[in-house]
Design an enzyme around this catalytic site. Structure first.
Site, mmCIF file in Angstrom:
data_model
loop_
_atom_site.group_PDB
_atom_site.id
_atom_site.type_symbol
_atom_site.label_atom_id
_atom_site.label_comp_id
_atom_site.label_asym_id
_atom_site.label_seq_id
_atom_site.Cartn_x
_atom_site.Cartn_y
_atom_site.Cartn_z
ATOM 1 N N SER A 1 44.097 32.198 36.484
ATOM 2 C CA SER A 1 44.416 33.125 37.581
ATOM 3 C C SER A 1 44.603 32.325 38.860
ATOM 4 O O SER A 1 44.142 31.181 38.949
ATOM 5 C CB SER A 1 43.238 34.093 37.763
ATOM 6 O OG SER A 1 43.401 34.881 38.927
ATOM 7 N N TYR B 1 33.919 36.747 38.880
ATOM 8 C CA TYR B 1 35.275 36.560 38.332
ATOM 9 C C TYR B 1 35.858 35.225 38.788
ATOM 10 O O TYR B 1 36.368 34.445 37.972
ATOM 11 C CB TYR B 1 36.150 37.728 38.789
ATOM 12 C CG TYR B 1 37.566 37.710 38.255
ATOM 13 C CD1 TYR B 1 37.841 38.090 36.941
ATOM 14 C CD2 TYR B 1 38.645 37.348 39.068
ATOM 15 C CE1 TYR B 1 39.151 38.087 36.451
ATOM 16 C CE2 TYR B 1 39.949 37.351 38.587
ATOM 17 C CZ TYR B 1 40.197 37.719 37.275
ATOM 18 O OH TYR B 1 41.491 37.719 36.793
HETATM 19 N N1 NAD Z 1 46.672 41.530 36.384
HETATM 20 C C1 NAD Z 1 46.560 40.511 37.215
HETATM 21 O O1 NAD Z 1 46.979 40.609 38.381
HETATM 22 C C2 NAD Z 1 45.947 39.220 36.761
HETATM 23 C C3 NAD Z 1 46.006 38.146 37.658
HETATM 24 C C4 NAD Z 1 45.455 36.938 37.260
HETATM 25 C C5 NAD Z 1 44.874 36.804 36.024
HETATM 26 N N2 NAD Z 1 44.814 37.867 35.191
HETATM 27 C C6 NAD Z 1 44.189 37.657 33.895
HETATM 28 O O2 NAD Z 1 45.084 38.012 32.879
HETATM 29 C C7 NAD Z 1 44.364 38.438 31.732
HETATM 30 C C8 NAD Z 1 44.906 39.790 31.309
HETATM 31 O O3 NAD Z 1 44.685 40.693 32.383
HETATM 32 P P1 NAD Z 1 45.407 42.103 32.524
HETATM 33 O O4 NAD Z 1 45.762 42.268 33.936
HETATM 34 O O5 NAD Z 1 46.418 42.271 31.455
HETATM 35 O O6 NAD Z 1 44.133 43.024 32.265
HETATM 36 P P2 NAD Z 1 43.988 44.383 31.450
HETATM 37 O O7 NAD Z 1 42.672 44.944 31.873
HETATM 38 O O8 NAD Z 1 45.187 45.198 31.622
HETATM 39 O O9 NAD Z 1 43.888 43.853 29.943
HETATM 40 C C9 NAD Z 1 42.811 43.045 29.545
HETATM 41 C C10 NAD Z 1 42.588 43.210 28.057
HETATM 42 O O10 NAD Z 1 41.479 42.382 27.675
HETATM 43 C C11 NAD Z 1 40.607 43.152 26.841
HETATM 44 N N3 NAD Z 1 39.238 42.639 26.961
HETATM 45 C C12 NAD Z 1 38.447 42.648 28.053
HETATM 46 N N4 NAD Z 1 37.253 42.107 27.768
HETATM 47 C C13 NAD Z 1 37.295 41.744 26.453
HETATM 48 C C14 NAD Z 1 36.369 41.145 25.580
HETATM 49 N N5 NAD Z 1 35.132 40.810 25.987
HETATM 50 N N6 NAD Z 1 36.731 40.916 24.299
HETATM 51 C C15 NAD Z 1 37.976 41.260 23.863
HETATM 52 N N7 NAD Z 1 38.898 41.843 24.655
HETATM 53 C C16 NAD Z 1 38.561 42.082 25.937
HETATM 54 C C17 NAD Z 1 40.734 44.565 27.382
HETATM 55 O O11 NAD Z 1 40.284 45.532 26.441
HETATM 56 C C18 NAD Z 1 42.225 44.651 27.674
HETATM 57 O O12 NAD Z 1 42.952 45.038 26.545
HETATM 58 C C19 NAD Z 1 42.902 38.461 32.135
HETATM 59 O O13 NAD Z 1 42.288 37.277 31.707
HETATM 60 C C20 NAD Z 1 42.968 38.519 33.635
HETATM 61 O O14 NAD Z 1 41.811 37.989 34.229
HETATM 62 C C21 NAD Z 1 45.340 39.071 35.526
#
Ligand code: NAD
Length: 259
Positions: free
Chosen positions: A141, A154
């Site tokens: 991230s 986080y």
């Molecule tokens: N959306 C953003 O702006 C953003 C920015 C930077 C990084 N990220 C990272 O990208 C990745 C995906 O994020 P997203 O935005 O798609 O989030 P999201 O919440 O839409 O999806 C995350 C998925 O991970 C699953 N999950 C969470 N904890 C879990 C666990 N302990 N075991 C198995 N599955 C688990 C959830 O059920 C969900 O399906 C994450 O690592 C997040 O930190 C997201």
């Protein structure tokens, strides 16, 4: 097709960025194991891949639980035999001020966003070795390199995950395994939907990166395909920023309003 006949595992593949990565891997010819806590949405991802003519199955697992990761790895060994691609993407975020952040919150952030990826790698790298090598793609991230308010656990976990990526690249460099990171900025996913839909925040945050919009899950998935493919064979321990330029240039309030 860039990932033809590859066996790919995507954690957090039920929605958001992980769903887009799963769909993109399948479009490029990979068979995909969609690992997630949310079985209903994971099955929806599998259904979407099937409708598009791809091959996928889902596995329910909490990546923070060594026991569940063990079951997950056993099932993947059964179904795939070996693994070529691992996208460590599952993640969750607690947003609350430092003084309200409990020890339980802190541990949950580290379990999901850092320890979980260690456990999954420990369980699946042996299957990648049996394939003769592979590609690991870690969804870090911009919070891996930048402090953000109200996200102490986080940010700490994501910072650790980026260094983990570099250390793992070193540990596996002689085993034909490449380990690289994606660093998304603001991406419109279920994790952020309330912010994106907020009339003030959603619009305002459009002006805070150089490209001038929220990122979409597909913006990240395209980079994941690249890092998972032979095109990235000379890259390891590095990071691709998918943040519209947010980390590269600081935009002061009002400076981009003419866009
Ligand atoms: N959306 C953003 O702006 C953003 C920015 C930077 C990084 N990220 C990272 O990208 C990745 C995906 O994020 P997203 O935005 O798609 O989030 P999201 O919440 O839409 O999806 C995350 C998925 O991970 C699953 N999950 C969470 N904890 C879990 C666990 N302990 N075991 C198995 N599955 C688990 C959830 O059920 C969900 O399906 C994450 O690592 C997040 O930190 C997201």
């Amino acid at each position: 097709m860039r990932l033809e006949n590859k066996n790919a595992v995507v954690t957090g593949g039920a929605m958001g960025i992980g769903r887009a990565i799963s769909l993109a891997f399948a479009r490029e010819g990979a068979r995909v194991a969609v690992v997630d806590l949310d079985t209903v949405q994971a099955d929806d991802t599998v259904g979407m891949i099937g409708e598009a003519g791809g091959e996928a199955f889902s596995i329910a697992a909490d990546i923070g639980s060594a026991e569940q990761v063990g079951y997950m790895a056993a099932e993947i060994k059964d179904r795939f035999g070996t693994v070529d691609i691992l996208a460590n993407n599952a993640g969750s975020r607690i947003v609350k001020p430092f003084l309200e952040h409990t020890e339980e919150d802190w541990r949950q952030m580290l379990d999901t966003n850092l320890t979980g990826h260690f456990l999954v790698c420990k369980a699946l790298v042996p299957l990648m070795l049996e394939a003769g090598g592979g590609h690991i793609v870690n969804t870090c991230s911009i919070a891996s390199v930048q402090g953000r308010p109200n996200r102490i656990g986080y940010c700490a976990a994501k910072g650790g995950f980026l260094t983990f990526t570099k250390a793992l690249a070193a540990d596996l460099c002689d085993k034909n395994i490449r380990v690289n990171a994606l660093a998304p900025g603001m991406i419109e996913t279920p994790m952020n939907q309330a912010l994106a839909d907020d009339p003030d925040i959603g619009e305002k945050w459009n002006t805070e990166n150089l490209v001038g919009r929220w990122g979409q899950p597909e913006d990240v998935a395209k980079a994941a395909v690249f890092l998972a493919s032979a095109d990235a064979d000379f890259m390891t321990g590095t990071t691709l920023q998918l943040d519209g330029g947010a980390i590269s240039a600081y935009v002061r309030a009002g400076e981009m309003e003419s866009r």
